[in-house]
Design a protein around this motif. Structure first.
Motif, PDB file in Angstrom:
ATOM      1  N   HIS A  42      -1.229   6.313  30.025  1.00 39.30           N
ATOM      2  CA  HIS A  42      -0.688   7.601  29.566  1.00 39.30           C
ATOM      3  C   HIS A  42      -1.729   8.239  28.659  1.00 39.30           C
ATOM      4  O   HIS A  42      -2.383   7.559  27.861  1.00 39.30           O
ATOM      5  N   ALA A  43      -1.882   9.552  28.766  1.00 37.73           N
ATOM      6  CA  ALA A  43      -2.788  10.294  27.887  1.00 37.73           C
ATOM      7  C   ALA A  43      -2.034  11.461  27.267  1.00 37.73           C
ATOM      8  O   ALA A  43      -1.132  12.029  27.883  1.00 37.73           O
ATOM      9  N   ALA A  44      -2.419  11.805  26.054  1.00 36.61           N
ATOM     10  CA  ALA A  44      -1.832  12.942  25.353  1.00 36.61           C
ATOM     11  C   ALA A  44      -2.894  13.567  24.465  1.00 36.61           C
ATOM     12  O   ALA A  44      -3.874  12.913  24.094  1.00 36.61           O
ATOM     13  N   CYS A  45      -2.701  14.836  24.145  1.00 35.68           N
ATOM     14  CA  CYS A  45      -3.622  15.522  23.245  1.00 35.68           C
ATOM     15  C   CYS A  45      -2.799  16.406  22.314  1.00 35.68           C
ATOM     16  O   CYS A  45      -2.104  17.314  22.780  1.00 35.68           O
ATOM     17  N   ILE A  58       0.152  18.125  24.589  1.00 36.01           N
ATOM     18  CA  ILE A  58       0.120  18.116  26.055  1.00 36.01           C
ATOM     19  C   ILE A  58      -0.006  16.664  26.499  1.00 36.01           C
ATOM     20  O   ILE A  58      -0.804  15.910  25.939  1.00 36.01           O
ATOM     21  N   ASN A  59       0.792  16.283  27.504  1.00 37.32           N
ATOM     22  CA  ASN A  59       0.849  14.895  27.964  1.00 37.32           C
ATOM     23  C   ASN A  59       0.635  14.786  29.464  1.00 37.32           C
ATOM     24  O   ASN A  59       0.967  15.698  30.215  1.00 37.32           O
ATOM     25  N   SER A  60       0.133  13.633  29.877  1.00 37.61           N
ATOM     26  CA  SER A  60       0.206  13.245  31.283  1.00 37.61           C
ATOM     27  C   SER A  60       1.529  12.498  31.431  1.00 37.61           C
ATOM     28  O   SER A  60       2.198  12.219  30.445  1.00 37.61           O
ATOM     29  N   GLU A  61       1.902  12.170  32.633  1.00 37.62           N
ATOM     30  CA  GLU A  61       3.059  11.304  32.807  1.00 37.62           C
ATOM     31  C   GLU A  61       2.635   9.871  32.486  1.00 37.62           C
ATOM     32  O   GLU A  61       1.461   9.557  32.388  1.00 37.62           O
ATOM     33  N   PHE A  62       3.621   8.996  32.358  1.00 33.65           N
ATOM     34  CA  PHE A  62       3.347   7.569  32.217  1.00 33.65           C
ATOM     35  C   PHE A  62       3.129   6.984  33.610  1.00 33.65           C
ATOM     36  O   PHE A  62       3.499   7.583  34.610  1.00 33.65           O
ATOM     37  N   GLY A  63       2.524   5.827  33.679  1.00 31.36           N
ATOM     38  CA  GLY A  63       2.428   5.094  34.923  1.00 31.36           C
ATOM     39  C   GLY A  63       1.186   5.336  35.748  1.00 31.36           C
ATOM     40  O   GLY A  63       1.142   4.963  36.920  1.00 31.36           O
ATOM     41  N   HIS A  64       0.149   5.942  35.164  1.00 28.99           N
ATOM     42  CA  HIS A  64      -1.086   6.132  35.925  1.00 28.99           C
ATOM     43  C   HIS A  64      -1.785   4.790  36.110  1.00 28.99           C
ATOM     44  O   HIS A  64      -1.720   3.910  35.251  1.00 28.99           O
ATOM     45  N   THR A  65      -2.479   4.650  37.227  1.00 29.50           N
ATOM     46  CA  THR A  65      -3.117   3.372  37.546  1.00 29.50           C
ATOM     47  C   THR A  65      -4.431   3.140  36.802  1.00 29.50           C
ATOM     48  O   THR A  65      -4.914   2.011  36.756  1.00 29.50           O
ATOM     49  N   SER A  66      -5.006   4.192  36.228  1.00 27.32           N
ATOM     50  CA  SER A  66      -6.253   4.028  35.478  1.00 27.32           C
ATOM     51  C   SER A  66      -6.253   4.960  34.270  1.00 27.32           C
ATOM     52  O   SER A  66      -5.586   6.000  34.275  1.00 27.32           O
ATOM     53  N   PRO A  67      -7.023   4.609  33.235  1.00 28.45           N
ATOM     54  CA  PRO A  67      -7.112   5.498  32.078  1.00 28.45           C
ATOM     55  C   PRO A  67      -7.784   6.826  32.425  1.00 28.45           C
ATOM     56  O   PRO A  67      -7.407   7.872  31.900  1.00 28.45           O
ATOM     57  N   THR A  68      -8.734   6.800  33.337  1.00 30.24           N
ATOM     58  CA  THR A  68      -9.412   8.031  33.734  1.00 30.24           C
ATOM     59  C   THR A  68      -8.447   8.987  34.413  1.00 30.24           C
ATOM     60  O   THR A  68      -8.471  10.192  34.153  1.00 30.24           O
ATOM     61  N   LEU A  72      -7.658  12.604  32.885  1.00 29.27           N
ATOM     62  CA  LEU A  72      -8.022  13.759  33.700  1.00 29.27           C
ATOM     63  C   LEU A  72      -6.843  14.706  33.891  1.00 29.27           C
ATOM     64  O   LEU A  72      -7.000  15.924  33.812  1.00 29.27           O
ATOM     65  N   LEU A  73      -5.664  14.165  34.122  1.00 31.84           N
ATOM     66  CA  LEU A  73      -4.487  15.019  34.262  1.00 31.84           C
ATOM     67  C   LEU A  73      -4.213  15.741  32.948  1.00 31.84           C
ATOM     68  O   LEU A  73      -3.927  16.942  32.942  1.00 31.84           O
ATOM     69  N   CYS A  74      -4.326  15.034  31.834  1.00 30.45           N
ATOM     70  CA  CYS A  74      -4.125  15.664  30.533  1.00 30.45           C
ATOM     71  C   CYS A  74      -5.143  16.790  30.327  1.00 30.45           C
ATOM     72  O   CYS A  74      -4.787  17.885  29.902  1.00 30.45           O
ATOM     73  N   LEU A  75      -6.407  16.545  30.664  1.00 30.43           N
ATOM     74  CA  LEU A  75      -7.445  17.564  30.521  1.00 30.43           C
ATOM     75  C   LEU A  75      -7.159  18.777  31.391  1.00 30.43           C
ATOM     76  O   LEU A  75      -7.312  19.915  30.948  1.00 30.43           O
ATOM     77  N   SER A  76      -6.721  18.571  32.622  1.00 29.06           N
ATOM     78  CA  SER A  76      -6.437  19.725  33.489  1.00 29.06           C
ATOM     79  C   SER A  76      -5.279  20.543  32.926  1.00 29.06           C
ATOM     80  O   SER A  76      -5.283  21.773  33.001  1.00 29.06           O
ATOM     81  N   ARG A  77      -4.301  19.883  32.312  1.00 25.13           N
ATOM     82  CA  ARG A  77      -3.188  20.602  31.690  1.00 25.13           C
ATOM     83  C   ARG A  77      -3.628  21.328  30.426  1.00 25.13           C
ATOM     84  O   ARG A  77      -3.163  22.434  30.142  1.00 25.13           O
TER      85      ARG A  77
END
Length: 89
Positions: A42-45, A58-68, A72-77
């Protein structure tokens, strides 16, 4: 199904962005966090804001298979939010 943004190029050269370069870019906009829970990454900013008492995260969802993938999803958001805020009258 979630669609992910393409991986941005690294700052120098045509290689794919590294986790370090993604986190460096997130630091331009706020304080990023990256963590692994039992179900994945999970990533958040927490974004920098000037209003007293205001908080914007801004957050990504939980459960991503890699930190990247999570970062990356957090950055795009983050990019989308900044672009949307820049076009408001």
């Amino acid at each position: 199904m979630t669609t992910f943004a393409p991986i941005p190029p690294a700052p120098q050269g045509g290689q794919l962005a590294t986790l370090e370069s993604i986190l460096d870019e997130l630091c331009r906009f706020g304080s990023p966090r990256l963590l692994c829970m039992g179900g994945g990454w999970h990533a958040a900013c927490e974004m920098y804001v000037t209003a007293v008492g205001a908080k914007f995260e801004i957050n990504s969802e939980f459960g991503h298979t890699s930190p990247t993938e999570a970062a990356l999803l957090c950055l795009s958001r983050v990019r989308a939010a900044v672009a949307a805020a820049s076009t408001k009258p």
